[in-house]
Design a protein around this motif. Sequence first.
Motif, PDB file in Angstrom:
ATOM      1  N   THR A 501      -3.673  25.829  -5.903  1.00  0.00           N
ATOM      2  CA  THR A 501      -4.798  26.766  -5.771  1.00  0.00           C
ATOM      3  C   THR A 501      -5.983  26.291  -6.604  1.00  0.00           C
ATOM      4  N   ALA A 502      -5.708  25.774  -7.808  1.00  0.00           N
ATOM      5  CA  ALA A 502      -6.787  25.239  -8.645  1.00  0.00           C
ATOM      6  C   ALA A 502      -7.462  24.051  -7.955  1.00  0.00           C
ATOM      7  N   ILE A 503      -6.646  23.174  -7.344  1.00  0.00           N
ATOM      8  CA  ILE A 503      -7.200  21.989  -6.674  1.00  0.00           C
ATOM      9  C   ILE A 503      -8.038  22.393  -5.465  1.00  0.00           C
ATOM     10  N   ILE A 504      -7.505  23.296  -4.636  1.00  0.00           N
ATOM     11  CA  ILE A 504      -8.249  23.680  -3.425  1.00  0.00           C
ATOM     12  C   ILE A 504      -9.519  24.449  -3.785  1.00  0.00           C
ATOM     13  N   SER A 505      -9.526  25.165  -4.908  1.00  0.00           N
ATOM     14  CA  SER A 505     -10.746  25.847  -5.349  1.00  0.00           C
ATOM     15  C   SER A 505     -11.840  24.841  -5.669  1.00  0.00           C
ATOM     16  N   VAL A 506     -11.457  23.737  -6.326  1.00  0.00           N
ATOM     17  CA  VAL A 506     -12.419  22.668  -6.623  1.00  0.00           C
ATOM     18  C   VAL A 506     -12.910  22.020  -5.329  1.00  0.00           C
ATOM     19  N   LEU A 507     -11.985  21.759  -4.392  1.00  0.00           N
ATOM     20  CA  LEU A 507     -12.352  21.128  -3.119  1.00  0.00           C
ATOM     21  C   LEU A 507     -13.296  22.023  -2.315  1.00  0.00           C
ATOM     22  N   ILE A 508     -13.004  23.330  -2.276  1.00  0.00           N
ATOM     23  CA  ILE A 508     -13.872  24.267  -1.545  1.00  0.00           C
ATOM     24  C   ILE A 508     -15.256  24.303  -2.184  1.00  0.00           C
ATOM     25  N   THR A 509     -15.313  24.273  -3.525  1.00  0.00           N
ATOM     26  CA  THR A 509     -16.606  24.268  -4.215  1.00  0.00           C
ATOM     27  C   THR A 509     -17.411  23.029  -3.851  1.00  0.00           C
ATOM     28  N   LEU A 510     -16.755  21.857  -3.850  1.00  0.00           N
ATOM     29  CA  LEU A 510     -17.442  20.615  -3.477  1.00  0.00           C
ATOM     30  C   LEU A 510     -17.924  20.673  -2.029  1.00  0.00           C
ATOM     31  N   LEU A 511     -17.076  21.194  -1.142  1.00  0.00           N
ATOM     32  CA  LEU A 511     -17.455  21.299   0.267  1.00  0.00           C
ATOM     33  C   LEU A 511     -18.668  22.217   0.435  1.00  0.00           C
ATOM     34  N   CYS A 512     -18.673  23.321  -0.281  1.00  0.00           N
ATOM     35  CA  CYS A 512     -19.801  24.264  -0.190  1.00  0.00           C
ATOM     36  C   CYS A 512     -21.083  23.652  -0.748  1.00  0.00           C
ATOM     37  N   VAL A 513     -20.978  22.860  -1.817  1.00  0.00           N
ATOM     38  CA  VAL A 513     -22.155  22.182  -2.365  1.00  0.00           C
ATOM     39  C   VAL A 513     -22.731  21.220  -1.333  1.00  0.00           C
ATOM     40  N   LEU A 569      -8.142  32.454   0.973  1.00  0.00           N
ATOM     41  CA  LEU A 569      -8.878  31.197   0.827  1.00  0.00           C
ATOM     42  C   LEU A 569     -10.164  31.207   1.644  1.00  0.00           C
ATOM     43  N   PHE A 570     -10.147  31.838   2.812  1.00  0.00           N
ATOM     44  CA  PHE A 570     -11.382  31.956   3.590  1.00  0.00           C
ATOM     45  C   PHE A 570     -12.381  32.843   2.856  1.00  0.00           C
ATOM     46  N   SER A 571     -11.875  33.876   2.198  1.00  0.00           N
ATOM     47  CA  SER A 571     -12.737  34.737   1.381  1.00  0.00           C
ATOM     48  C   SER A 571     -13.390  33.936   0.262  1.00  0.00           C
ATOM     49  N   VAL A 572     -12.608  33.070  -0.394  1.00  0.00           N
ATOM     50  CA  VAL A 572     -13.141  32.208  -1.459  1.00  0.00           C
ATOM     51  C   VAL A 572     -14.240  31.306  -0.900  1.00  0.00           C
ATOM     52  N   PHE A 573     -13.986  30.729   0.276  1.00  0.00           N
ATOM     53  CA  PHE A 573     -14.972  29.830   0.891  1.00  0.00           C
ATOM     54  C   PHE A 573     -16.285  30.569   1.167  1.00  0.00           C
ATOM     55  N   VAL A 574     -16.201  31.748   1.770  1.00  0.00           N
ATOM     56  CA  VAL A 574     -17.409  32.529   2.086  1.00  0.00           C
ATOM     57  C   VAL A 574     -18.184  32.854   0.814  1.00  0.00           C
ATOM     58  N   ASN A 575     -17.467  33.286  -0.226  1.00  0.00           N
ATOM     59  CA  ASN A 575     -18.132  33.695  -1.468  1.00  0.00           C
ATOM     60  C   ASN A 575     -18.808  32.521  -2.167  1.00  0.00           C
ATOM     61  N   ILE A 576     -18.101  31.384  -2.235  1.00  0.00           N
ATOM     62  CA  ILE A 576     -18.681  30.222  -2.923  1.00  0.00           C
ATOM     63  C   ILE A 576     -19.858  29.666  -2.133  1.00  0.00           C
ATOM     64  N   TYR A 577     -19.747  29.674  -0.803  1.00  0.00           N
ATOM     65  CA  TYR A 577     -20.858  29.183   0.020  1.00  0.00           C
ATOM     66  C   TYR A 577     -22.116  30.026  -0.213  1.00  0.00           C
ATOM     67  N   LEU A 578     -21.942  31.341  -0.288  1.00  0.00           N
ATOM     68  CA  LEU A 578     -23.091  32.217  -0.551  1.00  0.00           C
ATOM     69  C   LEU A 578     -23.659  31.975  -1.952  1.00  0.00           C
ATOM     70  N   MET A 579     -22.785  31.689  -2.914  1.00  0.00           N
ATOM     71  CA  MET A 579     -23.273  31.378  -4.262  1.00  0.00           C
ATOM     72  C   MET A 579     -24.127  30.111  -4.249  1.00  0.00           C
ATOM     73  N   MET A 580     -23.734  29.140  -3.438  1.00  0.00           N
ATOM     74  CA  MET A 580     -24.472  27.878  -3.386  1.00  0.00           C
ATOM     75  C   MET A 580     -25.844  28.011  -2.708  1.00  0.00           C
ATOM     76  N   GLN A 581     -26.079  29.131  -2.037  1.00  0.00           N
ATOM     77  CA  GLN A 581     -27.386  29.364  -1.406  1.00  0.00           C
ATOM     78  C   GLN A 581     -28.437  29.822  -2.411  1.00  0.00           C
ATOM     79  N   LEU A 582     -28.004  30.181  -3.621  1.00  0.00           N
ATOM     80  CA  LEU A 582     -28.948  30.673  -4.627  1.00  0.00           C
ATOM     81  C   LEU A 582     -29.745  29.520  -5.221  1.00  0.00           C
TER      82      LEU A 582
END
Length: 644
Positions: A501-513, A569-582
């Motif tokens: 979960t820690a690894i996929i959180s980092v990967l999702i963050t990188l993908l959203c960036v 995990l989809f919820s995490v992706f949506v939330n991080i993607y919206l954070m990256m729009q700021l």
Amino acid sequence: MVDKMASVGRMLLRRRVLDCSGEETRFARCLSTLDLVALGVGSTLGAGVYVLAGEVAREKAGPAIVLCFLVAALSSMLAGLCYAEFGARVPKTGSAYLYSYVTVGEIWAFITGWNLILSYVIGTASVARAWSSTFDNLIEQKISSFFKTFMAMKVPGHVLAEYPDLFALVLILLLTGLLAFGVSESALVNKIFTGINLVVLGFVIMSGFVKGNTANWNLTLDNFINDTNITSPEKVENSFGSGGFAPFGFSGVLSGAATCFYAFVGFDCIATTSEEAKNPMRSIPVGIVASLLICFFAYFGVSAALTLMMPYYKLNTQSPLPEAFSYVGWSPARYIVAVGSLCALSTSLLGSMFPMPRVIYAMAEDGLLFRALSSMNKRTKTPLLATVVSGFVAALMAFLFDLAALVDLMSIGTLLAYSLVAVCVLILRYQPGTLNSSSQSEKLMELVGGEKVAVSGDSGDEYGPDSEDHIPRERFSAKLLLVPSRDVPTKMSGTIVYATTAIISVLITLLCVVLAVNLDELMVGQPIWVTVCIVLALLCFFCVIIIWRQPESKEALTFKVPLLPWLPLFSVFVNIYLMMQLDLATWCRFAVWMGIGFLIYFCYGIWNSTEALNSNQRKYVSSTKNKSPIYLGGDESEVEGISP
């Protein structure tokens, strides 16, 4: 040196031991399920419903705004379901702060709580100024004109407001007094205002279907030219799009959905009422899901009514509903809309102020903030000092500051909390044992007829005594990633899920960036960024498969998130993607706020936290007595065991 770093790491990631079997809550248990639904609806269904629909329909989506709210509601429901499961699992006040503390560790809990406080303070101040501005508009700007004439604050830098908003200051102080007086009185006021708001919205929706015209959902270019006399291709594209139901295309619907997502923020205040609800394990899940559904139908209905009443390109982005009623010949209805708007702002203000002192109280009680803030009034059973301090700070901000630049900071705190709650749900569902809950303690008491009981097995963490002493300690092997050794969770399978979960959180963050920064390059198919996205997506998919293959806990709960691990995990992706729009300026302000927080944590919280004191006490006891963790009944209830 290595030992010192490891010791600091353990301090930062120590998790709170839950003990719900001891003394009764210091709060008053007086909130029913209806109270929680009203609190969630009131907090979520703010003035945005009177303004946001017009803005999004006019500039981004046209009549397809109804699809924007549908997509936004589904995305918000993902976070809502995660909160609902934790509400059923952890009947203690603290919301996302506490959920993070019992799952991923103290430093993450502090970050979450510290940002929630910021979100609530800015939210309270900005809604109070919006209330003041709305009332000022009703009386033709007489209040603002007076203050601009006699008390103007012309300070360069746009930090301070144009004038001190005395009206907003008094409003916040009045509601602070109401919250300090008692939670049942606050809930009653909230139910009254929420009821009025829903009645007004019902009137708007019915009016739209009575006076609406379905032709406004299928407008053509000829309609636009005849109405506006605009023929310039550039202006036609910006104002009209291509016409029809979705004039700005699929990208407009997605852009509008991202904006509409914030219209559903606020339901998380229900999660702070765990110790004030009569039956939290049932009421909180029901309250969260019901409030989100009610808000969706309200947003959907108002946006449909609005776009049926008048063409989307004629909508006023500042006050769409009064303009729409004037367009169909019902001008006096603007006063009904104004009453509903003020009621919506009042409940939204109460919804921002209600959870703020409870998060501060929970952090202070755990020692991460100054313990004086956890003082409880014996008569009203409310966290009095936390309520007064937080109300005073919010009132001061509303009185003096220009909050337009700070509003985006609210989004970071809220989205970070949503992400962490989703991660925590995912981790806990794959851990052995159970959280030390009151239901578990009741089972233990029943086994021995109410006598104190010793529990065998060294759980070593906050997860309960699902004893594994008879199971040989597993060693990690690559095979366990896809073929677990047992069909029930073990410490090894739980650790695999934790790490993955820690690894996929980092990967999702990188993908959203990558998606946020290089979206234009991706849209034209630039090979390097397309390849990066594909690689990151494949790695995420592999991590999901690893988590999916691990055995899930069979613990009985009153509510469980479905479709694990995909939904959280989809919820995490949506939330991080919206954070990256700021924007960058918002992230710089966030860094300053976090710098202040870390100063408090590392100078005070890390040394004074209850878990630090309990850990030292448990180490002392374990060095003098070689015993298994014990569960004590009655008023002395406590858990002995070392939290990692």
